[in-house]
Design a protein around this motif. Structure first.
Motif, PDB file in Angstrom:
ATOM      1  N   TYR A   1      25.007  31.054  15.648  1.00 27.95           N
ATOM      2  CA  TYR A   1      26.325  31.281  16.330  1.00 27.95           C
ATOM      3  C   TYR A   1      26.581  32.892  16.104  1.00 27.95           C
ATOM      4  O   TYR A   1      26.388  33.523  15.075  1.00 27.95           O
ATOM      5  N   ALA A   2      27.403  33.334  17.121  1.00 30.51           N
ATOM      6  CA  ALA A   2      27.780  34.863  17.307  1.00 30.51           C
ATOM      7  C   ALA A   2      29.038  34.818  16.332  1.00 30.51           C
ATOM      8  O   ALA A   2      29.182  35.870  15.744  1.00 30.51           O
ATOM      9  N   ALA A   3      29.932  33.684  16.175  1.00 29.26           N
ATOM     10  CA  ALA A   3      31.126  33.923  15.431  1.00 29.26           C
ATOM     11  C   ALA A   3      31.656  32.401  15.113  1.00 29.26           C
ATOM     12  O   ALA A   3      31.038  31.355  15.623  1.00 29.26           O
ATOM     13  N   ALA A   4      32.533  32.256  14.323  1.00 24.77           N
ATOM     14  CA  ALA A   4      33.048  31.028  13.934  1.00 24.77           C
ATOM     15  C   ALA A   4      34.487  30.902  13.653  1.00 24.77           C
ATOM     16  O   ALA A   4      35.006  31.906  13.057  1.00 24.77           O
ATOM     17  N   VAL A   5      35.126  29.818  13.902  1.00 24.25           N
ATOM     18  CA  VAL A   5      36.430  29.544  13.358  1.00 24.25           C
ATOM     19  C   VAL A   5      36.368  28.342  12.546  1.00 24.25           C
ATOM     20  O   VAL A   5      36.081  27.291  13.127  1.00 24.25           O
ATOM     21  N   VAL A   6      36.944  28.358  11.335  1.00 26.11           N
ATOM     22  CA  VAL A   6      36.958  27.190  10.767  1.00 26.11           C
ATOM     23  C   VAL A   6      38.540  26.683  10.594  1.00 26.11           C
ATOM     24  O   VAL A   6      39.264  27.317   9.927  1.00 26.11           O
ATOM     25  N   PHE A   7      38.744  25.446  10.800  1.00 22.49           N
ATOM     26  CA  PHE A   7      40.213  24.866  11.016  1.00 22.49           C
ATOM     27  C   PHE A   7      39.990  24.054   9.526  1.00 22.49           C
ATOM     28  O   PHE A   7      39.531  22.942   9.454  1.00 22.49           O
ATOM     29  N   VAL A   8      40.792  24.751   8.644  1.00 27.78           N
ATOM     30  CA  VAL A   8      40.578  23.995   7.432  1.00 27.78           C
ATOM     31  C   VAL A   8      41.371  22.483   7.260  1.00 27.78           C
ATOM     32  O   VAL A   8      42.566  22.289   7.490  1.00 27.78           O
ATOM     33  N   PRO A   9      40.597  21.657   6.579  1.00 32.08           N
ATOM     34  CA  PRO A   9      41.224  20.152   6.269  1.00 32.08           C
ATOM     35  C   PRO A   9      41.785  20.319   4.908  1.00 32.08           C
ATOM     36  O   PRO A   9      41.646  21.326   4.188  1.00 32.08           O
ATOM     37  N   ARG A  10      42.345  19.137   4.579  1.00 31.85           N
ATOM     38  CA  ARG A  10      43.064  19.103   3.462  1.00 31.85           C
ATOM     39  C   ARG A  10      42.266  19.092   1.975  1.00 31.85           C
ATOM     40  O   ARG A  10      42.707  19.503   1.090  1.00 31.85           O
ATOM     41  N   ALA A  11      41.083  18.075   2.275  1.00 27.25           N
ATOM     42  CA  ALA A  11      40.284  17.959   1.124  1.00 27.25           C
ATOM     43  C   ALA A  11      39.368  19.255   0.745  1.00 27.25           C
ATOM     44  O   ALA A  11      38.724  19.888   1.475  1.00 27.25           O
ATOM     45  N   LYS A  12      39.572  19.790  -0.569  1.00 23.44           N
ATOM     46  CA  LYS A  12      39.170  20.789  -0.908  1.00 23.44           C
ATOM     47  C   LYS A  12      37.760  21.015  -0.801  1.00 23.44           C
ATOM     48  O   LYS A  12      37.111  21.928  -0.336  1.00 23.44           O
ATOM     49  N   ALA A  13      36.980  19.859  -1.347  1.00 23.93           N
ATOM     50  CA  ALA A  13      35.563  19.801  -1.360  1.00 23.93           C
ATOM     51  C   ALA A  13      34.887  20.192   0.305  1.00 23.93           C
ATOM     52  O   ALA A  13      34.216  20.754   0.457  1.00 23.93           O
ATOM     53  N   GLU A  14      35.625  19.337   1.121  1.00 24.04           N
ATOM     54  CA  GLU A  14      35.156  19.500   2.535  1.00 24.04           C
ATOM     55  C   GLU A  14      35.429  20.971   3.113  1.00 24.04           C
ATOM     56  O   GLU A  14      34.586  21.404   3.730  1.00 24.04           O
ATOM     57  N   ALA A  15      36.716  21.354   2.644  1.00 21.61           N
ATOM     58  CA  ALA A  15      36.905  22.803   3.144  1.00 21.61           C
ATOM     59  C   ALA A  15      36.089  23.793   2.523  1.00 21.61           C
ATOM     60  O   ALA A  15      35.471  24.621   3.370  1.00 21.61           O
ATOM     61  N   ARG A  16      35.634  23.821   1.309  1.00 19.41           N
ATOM     62  CA  ARG A  16      34.566  24.694   0.927  1.00 19.41           C
ATOM     63  C   ARG A  16      33.292  24.421   1.369  1.00 19.41           C
ATOM     64  O   ARG A  16      32.486  25.384   2.025  1.00 19.41           O
ATOM     65  N   ALA A  17      32.908  23.055   1.802  1.00 22.22           N
ATOM     66  CA  ALA A  17      31.583  23.096   2.559  1.00 22.22           C
ATOM     67  C   ALA A  17      31.608  23.423   3.867  1.00 22.22           C
ATOM     68  O   ALA A  17      30.665  23.929   4.539  1.00 22.22           O
ATOM     69  N   LEU A  18      32.836  23.328   4.720  1.00 23.92           N
ATOM     70  CA  LEU A  18      32.919  23.915   6.040  1.00 23.92           C
ATOM     71  C   LEU A  18      32.702  25.222   6.147  1.00 23.92           C
ATOM     72  O   LEU A  18      31.953  26.052   6.855  1.00 23.92           O
ATOM     73  N   VAL A  19      33.423  25.964   5.017  1.00 19.04           N
ATOM     74  CA  VAL A  19      33.237  27.566   5.149  1.00 19.04           C
ATOM     75  C   VAL A  19      31.848  27.891   4.890  1.00 19.04           C
ATOM     76  O   VAL A  19      31.330  28.961   5.479  1.00 19.04           O
ATOM     77  N   ALA A  20      31.161  27.258   3.787  1.00 22.25           N
ATOM     78  CA  ALA A  20      29.700  27.560   3.447  1.00 22.25           C
ATOM     79  C   ALA A  20      28.925  27.320   4.559  1.00 22.25           C
ATOM     80  O   ALA A  20      28.003  28.145   4.956  1.00 22.25           O
ATOM     81  N   GLU A  21      29.063  26.117   5.375  1.00 23.30           N
ATOM     82  CA  GLU A  21      28.382  26.093   6.433  1.00 23.30           C
ATOM     83  C   GLU A  21      28.388  27.100   7.703  1.00 23.30           C
ATOM     84  O   GLU A  21      27.552  27.534   8.145  1.00 23.30           O
TER      85      GLU A  21
END
Length: 354
Positions: free
Chosen positions: A69-89
């Motif tokens: 992708y050219a860019a991304a927006v991450v809408f952070v969920p409440r679960a910390k492990a999931e949030a970290r995984a989404l940011v890394a992805e």
């Protein structure tokens, strides 16, 4: 109404590249995306009700990222492990050097996530608005590689991923329900909200089962279930249990339904599961379920079933969980349930059931 933080960010120059797809990680059904170029958006949302609602709005949507992708927006969920995984992805899915915007509410942990990221990578000055913050990272596939979603082993022979319900251990309510199931079950059984498949595996140990339908709205959980339950009698369905329908009625439905919408308890959600289960069963069918004792399900159970019984687990009556057998669905209850408003579904973070 525009997104309170995203719309302010987009007023600045060079916030997004002029061309290329923009990944949206975990937007909700009602997330305002009107300030973004719709034709360039790709929403990554594995929760089926949100996925379908986004697609109905004309936004290209899938359960998994399809970069680059050219860019991304991450809408952070409440679960910390999931949030970290989404940011890394997101950091790995965007072309190196591209913008990765992180947006979230204080109640969902955006401040602690910001603090962690500042210790790891360059972070722009955050913009605070409407009880949340948004800030920018620069895509680097290696910078947060150790945050990628790691498999866990909550029980021998089972794997889970961040964001799945009860990812680190077998849920106690499910364990109690499994202990209360009869020695034999009918030929056709459904597990509504099957999660990563532990309860389904217990169902398949009962004689008599010829087919088990695992119905689960969270794609990541169902992916785990496919790995955890390899019995050929199992069928896997990525679907909202409240809208699921089968070609034939079931002799039994087993479920440990959610009852939270985000942070707020919403008993209407569990009630909707009960009505849906009644509509799937044969006239002699049986619902086996577990729920917290404080939840007001008696009325909806009486409206949907002729016979209702509270079960006692082998270890004695449980003070937190209530085990229920409801049998012989009432004719017409399913039609009335279909005409009733569908309960609000949880939209982000782990699917809380307790």
């Amino acid at each position: 109404m525009t997104h309170p933080r995203l719309s302010l960010v987009l007023d600045a120059p060079d916030v997004l590249p002029p061309e290329g797809r923009i990944a949206l990680f975990r937007p909700l059904a009602d997330t305002d995306l009107s300030d973004l170029p719709r034709e360039r958006l790709h929403a990554i949302q594995g929760f089926r009700p949100d996925h379908d609602a986004l697609a109905a709005r004309g936004i290209a949507t899938s359960a998994r990222a399809e970069g680059p992708y050219a860019a991304a927006v991450v809408f952070v969920p409440r679960a910390k492990a999931e949030a970290r995984a989404l940011v890394a992805e997101a950091m790995a899915s965007v072309v190196p050097g591209g913008p990765v915007w992180i947006d979230g509410l204080k109640t969902d942990g955006i401040d602690s996530l910001l603090k962690e990221l500042r210790a790891r990578v360059p972070v722009s000055d955050p913009l605070a608005k409407a009880h949340g913050k948004i800030f920018r990272l620069t895509a680097d596939p290696e910078a947060l590689a150790d945050w990628a979603g790691r498999e866990q082993t909550p029980a021998e022979g089972f794997v889970t991923l961040p964001g799945t319900f009860s990812a680190d251990a077998v849920d106690r309510g499910s364990a109690l329900l499994a202990a209360c199931l009869p020695e034999a079950l009918p030929a056709r059984v459904a597990d509504l909200g099957a999660g990563w498949g532990w309860l389904s595996a217990q169902i398949l140990t009962r004689p008599g089962v010829e087919r088990l339908d695992l119905v689960e709205a969270e794609a990541a959980a169902l992916d785990c279930a496919r790995r955890n339950v390899t019995d050929p009698r199992a069928r896997f369905h990525w679907a909202d249990a409240l809208r699921w329908s089968s070609d034939e009625r079931y002799g039994a439905v087993v479920m440990n339904p959610p009852f939270h919408t985000g942070r707020a308890a919403d008993p209407a959600l569990g009630a909707a599961f009960i009505r849906a289960a009644g509509g799937m069963l044969s006239l002699s069918g049986t619902l086996w379920m577990v729920a917290n004792r404080h939840l007001p399900y008696d009325e909806v159970l009486r409206a949907a079933f002729h016979e209702i019984e509270e079960l006692t687990p082998p270890g004695g009556r449980d003070g937190v969980f209530r085990l229920i057998r409801a049998s012989k669905p009432i004719v017409g209850a399913a039609a009335r349930a279909a005409a009733a408003p569908v309960a609000t579904r949880p939209a982000s973070g782990p699917r809380k059931r307790r």
